[in-house]
Design an enzyme around this catalytic site. Structure first.
Site, PDB file in Angstrom:
ATOM      1  CG  HIS A 104      -1.592  -1.056   1.359  1.00 55.59           C
ATOM      2  ND1 HIS A 104      -2.468  -1.661   0.781  1.00 55.59           N
ATOM      3  CD2 HIS A 104      -1.526  -2.041   2.387  1.00 55.59           C
ATOM      4  CE1 HIS A 104      -2.953  -2.724   0.986  1.00 55.59           C
ATOM      5  NE2 HIS A 104      -2.468  -3.172   2.245  1.00 55.59           N
ATOM      6  CD  GLU A 122      -2.808  -3.750   5.875  1.00 59.02           C
ATOM      7  OE1 GLU A 122      -3.030  -5.029   5.908  1.00 59.02           O
ATOM      8  OE2 GLU A 122      -3.269  -3.304   4.861  1.00 59.02           O
ATOM      9  CG  HIS A 180       1.099  -6.647   3.659  1.00 61.67           C
ATOM     10  ND1 HIS A 180       1.506  -5.510   3.019  1.00 61.67           N
ATOM     11  CD2 HIS A 180      -0.090  -6.539   3.549  1.00 61.67           C
ATOM     12  CE1 HIS A 180       0.405  -4.904   2.790  1.00 61.67           C
ATOM     13  NE2 HIS A 180      -0.624  -5.769   3.007  1.00 61.67           N
ATOM     14  NE  ARG A 199      -5.452  -8.392  -6.198  1.00 62.39           N
ATOM     15  CZ  ARG A 199      -6.500  -7.945  -6.691  1.00 62.39           C
ATOM     16  NH1 ARG A 199      -6.288  -7.617  -8.011  1.00 62.39           N
ATOM     17  NH2 ARG A 199      -7.706  -7.710  -6.320  1.00 62.39           N
TER      18      ARG A 199
END
Length: 334
Positions: A104, A122, A180, A199
């Site tokens: 991200h 996150e 991740h 992705r």
């Protein structure tokens, strides 16, 4: 209608994901949709396409978006001028299969973020594991853009990723820019209110709904990776010196999260700041204005800023996550 605020509960929003399963049925009371893999339950979301709805009290049916517009000061307190929408997105994930390898962007990578959105930092709290559980967090040392791109082309991306076998209770912080993924786990996730994901690799699988592979965004992902984010492992909880049943799991510029385990009356919330509670195990009641507001496993409850401190009376033992939004000058920590 009396529109005074109170402890607010919200209905989960289920999301189809090809890597999902059916385990969220045991965590949440709302029945899962038809027999298809459900990978995510968005339990507090102020997104235009998915806005959480209140399930209790006089404001039942109101969305969090409506509440932010109608009661901004009452809901956000001293944070009212900082946010036009609720800044965090909370989820439960059922990762039956491994997710795509992804990254991200950070808040300052504006060219990779749609207008009105943010970057995405996150964190996860692991709730359940299985025989195939694995978390990939960060790169292996020595990985750079060139050899990572080669690994993508040769279908050996996992060789460039740091990974470990998680156990229930582990807390993992994923700062923006960190490569991740995870699989074989059920986790709680707290993140910036963003849906921007790039992705790198999707394990060469096909989406059964479309019959096609999912799109990759390799160039964008490579541009957003922080190659210094390597060998990420579980965070070390910090036990509260005054309350041994409370431990801080995350403390960064976007959210602070504590895990609380109590058998007797305890306090939650902060004066003039919003607080979020998430039920992990057991049940109890948040006491406000001499009324009980039940919270149990899988529930999310938002305590508006104007409520201040509240007491919780557990039914036996209860485990909760308490989440706060840091002040403006919060330094970057994890």
């Amino acid at each position: 209608m009396d529109k005074a605020l109170y402890p607010l509960k919200f209905e989960p929003i289920y999301q189809y994901r090809l890597w999902g399963g059916r385990k969220l049925a045991h965590l949440l009371s709302k029945p899962l949709p038809k027999e298809e893999p459900i990978g995510e339950a968005w339990i507090l979301s102020d997104r235009k396409d998915h806005a959480s709805k209140v399930t209790n009290g006089n404001l039942k049916g109101y969305t969090i978006t409506q509440l932010m517009k109608e009661f901004p000061k009452e809901l956000m307190g001293i944070l009212v001028d900082r946010f036009d929408y609720f800044p965090l997105l909370l989820k439960f994930l059922d990762c039956k299969e491994v997710l795509s390898v992804q990254v991200h962007p950070s808040d300052d990578q504006k060219s990779y973020i749609p207008k009105g959105d943010t970057g995405k930092t996150e964190a996860w709290v692991v709730l359940e594991t299985g025989n195939d559980s694995r978390i990939y967090a960060g790169l292996k040392e020595g990985t750079d853009q060139q050899n990572l791109r080669a690994a993508i082309q040769n279908n050996c991306v996992a060789d460039r990723l740091h990974s470990f076998v998680p156990k229930a209770g582990d807390a993992v912080f994923i700062h923006s820019g960190t490569v991740h993924t995870l699989g074989g786990t059920v986790v709680f996730e707290v993140q910036e209110n963003s849906d921007v994901t790039f992705r790198l690799y999707d394990w060469d699988r096909t989406d059964p709904k479309t019959g096609k592979p999912r799109d990759l965004q390799v160039d964008e992902a490579l541009a957003c990776i922080d190659f210094e984010q390597v060998n990420i492992g579980p965070a070390k909880p910090v036990v509260d010196a005054k309350q041994s049943n409370t431990e801080k799991l995350f403390d960064n510029e976007h959210f602070i999260l504590w895990r609380m385990k109590y058998k007797s009356l305890f306090k939650v919330g902060v004066n003039n700041e919003p607080t979020i509670l998430v039920g992990i195990e057991g049940t109890g009641n948040v006491v406000f204005n001499a009324k009980n507001h039940e919270i149990g496993k899988g529930d999310v409850m938002l305590l508006p800023a104007e409520l201040g401190e509240c007491e919780i009376q557990p039914d036996g033992q209860i485990t909760l996550l308490q989440i706060a939004i840091p002040g403006k000058d919060k330094s970057k920590k994890s």
